[in-house]
Write an enzyme that holds these catalytic residues in place. Structure first.
Site, short mmCIF file in Angstrom:
data_model
loop_
_atom_site.label_atom_id
_atom_site.label_comp_id
_atom_site.label_asym_id
_atom_site.label_seq_id
_atom_site.Cartn_x
_atom_site.Cartn_y
_atom_site.Cartn_z
N GLY A 16 0.78 -1.23 0.00
CA GLY A 16 0.00 0.00 0.00
C GLY A 16 0.81 1.28 0.00
O GLY A 16 0.33 2.32 0.43
N SER A 17 2.04 1.22 -0.52
CA SER A 17 2.82 2.47 -0.55
C SER A 17 2.20 3.47 -1.53
O SER A 17 2.29 4.68 -1.32
CB SER A 17 4.30 2.21 -0.85
N ASN A 18 1.56 2.97 -2.58
CA ASN A 18 0.86 3.89 -3.49
C ASN A 18 -0.38 4.49 -2.82
O ASN A 18 -0.68 5.66 -3.02
CB ASN A 18 0.49 3.18 -4.80
N ARG A 70 -16.40 -14.73 -8.82
CA ARG A 70 -15.69 -13.45 -8.85
C ARG A 70 -16.65 -12.30 -9.12
O ARG A 70 -16.49 -11.19 -8.62
CB ARG A 70 -14.59 -13.46 -9.92
N ASN A 112 -5.68 2.47 -12.73
CA ASN A 112 -4.72 1.48 -12.23
C ASN A 112 -3.31 2.03 -12.42
O ASN A 112 -3.05 2.77 -13.37
CB ASN A 112 -4.87 0.17 -13.02
N HIS A 114 0.61 0.82 -13.09
CA HIS A 114 1.36 -0.34 -13.56
C HIS A 114 2.84 0.05 -13.62
O HIS A 114 3.17 1.11 -14.14
CB HIS A 114 0.86 -0.75 -14.95
N SER A 146 3.02 3.72 -15.35
CA SER A 146 1.88 4.26 -16.09
C SER A 146 0.64 4.23 -15.21
O SER A 146 0.41 3.25 -14.50
CB SER A 146 1.57 3.38 -17.32
N ASP A 151 -10.08 -1.09 -18.25
CA ASP A 151 -11.16 -1.70 -19.04
C ASP A 151 -11.13 -3.20 -18.79
O ASP A 151 -10.52 -3.65 -17.82
CB ASP A 151 -11.05 -1.30 -20.52
N ASP A 155 -4.25 -4.21 -17.99
CA ASP A 155 -3.29 -3.14 -18.35
C ASP A 155 -3.53 -2.57 -19.75
O ASP A 155 -2.60 -2.29 -20.49
CB ASP A 155 -1.85 -3.69 -18.29
N GLU A 184 6.32 5.99 -9.01
CA GLU A 184 4.89 5.68 -8.89
C GLU A 184 4.23 6.59 -7.85
O GLU A 184 3.11 7.06 -8.03
CB GLU A 184 4.68 4.22 -8.47
C1 GRF Z 1 3.48 -1.29 -7.43
O1 GRF Z 1 4.69 -1.47 -8.10
C2 GRF Z 1 2.35 -1.28 -8.40
O2 GRF Z 1 2.65 -0.66 -9.60
C3 GRF Z 1 2.20 -2.74 -8.62
O3 GRF Z 1 2.32 -3.32 -7.35
C4 GRF Z 1 3.14 -2.50 -6.56
C5 GRF Z 1 2.35 -2.15 -5.36
O4 GRF Z 1 3.06 -1.47 -4.41
N1 GRF Z 1 1.07 -3.07 -9.42
P1 GRF Z 1 2.29 -0.88 -3.16
O5 GRF Z 1 1.37 -1.96 -2.59
O6 GRF Z 1 1.53 0.32 -3.60
O7 GRF Z 1 3.38 -0.56 -2.18
#
Ligand code: GRF
Length: 209
Positions: A16-18, A70, A112, A114, A146, A151, A155, A184
């Protein structure tokens, strides 16, 4: 008069760093026009859940194995998002393929991130270290990240923004991943800002941000 904010729901599977970068951007004012109102993880031990709790954001662990299909799983996610009036979904390291019901419900409202320069090095099986291994194996001189619209293919949706990094001599998947991940964290908030001010984002959801 209270300003109407964009209500973000984040789906995550891991560290979850993003997510943290988005929370920090909201907190720090770069995304002052938005708030994160829900974090959902498909893994019980996803650190993203802890980050959400620390930020005082509603968080849920939803186990896909507890649902008959799902589609049912994503129906539940849709319900939870709807209950909190989420109008932008961000996939921040969420590793499950998004089912068509969710894609349809959040058409043009789901982003998303990537860790490569799409359309290169995307698609099924291209996640985590596999991406960086493939980039190194192909002898690329640069990589990056990116943010794109989601969709019904992995990716595949329109790219909103990208950031590049060099591939350096001696890189291994870990060093390259770390260099990309740093970008990112800057890219996701930037892309959210660009996206909600773009003509793609439904007009009625825009506000003064
Ligand atoms: C990131 O590199 C993201 O692009 C990828 O998974 C990683 C997730 O990192 N799809 P985090 O969980 O946000 O730290």
């Amino acid at each position: 008069m209270e300003e109407k904010k964009i209500r973000i729901g984040v789906l995550a599977s891991g560290g979850g760093s993003n997510l943290q970068a988005i929370l920090d951007a909201v907190q720090g004012g770069a995304l002052a026009f938005a708030e994160v109102v829900l974090v959902i993880a498909n893994k019980e031990d996803a650190f993203a859940l802890k980050r959400a709790q620390a930020a005082g954001v509603d968080s849920l662990f939803l186990d896909p194995r507890k649902f008959p299909s799902r589609a049912d799983y994503f129906e539940k996610i849709i319900q939870e998002c709807d209950a909190r009036r989420v109008n932008l979904v961000c996939l921040a390291g969420f590793l499950l393929k998004i089912e068509p019901n969710m894609v349809k419900r959040f058409k043009n409202r789901m982003l998303n991130i990537h860790p490569a320069l799409l359309p290169k090095f995307g698609g099924k099986g291209m996640y985590g270290h596999f991406v960086h291994e493939a980039v190194l194996k192909a002898g690329e001189k640069e990589s990056g990240c990116s943010v794109h619209l989601v969709d019904d293919q992995f990716d595949h949706g329109a790219v909103i923004l990208q950031r590049k990094v060099p591939v350096l001599p001696g890189d291994d998947p870990q060093t390259l991943a770390a260099r990309v991940l740093e970008q990112e964290h800057a890219l996701f908030p930037e892309a959210i800002r660009a996206f909600v001010h773009s003509p793609i984002y439904p007009d009625q959801l825009k506000n003064n941000g």
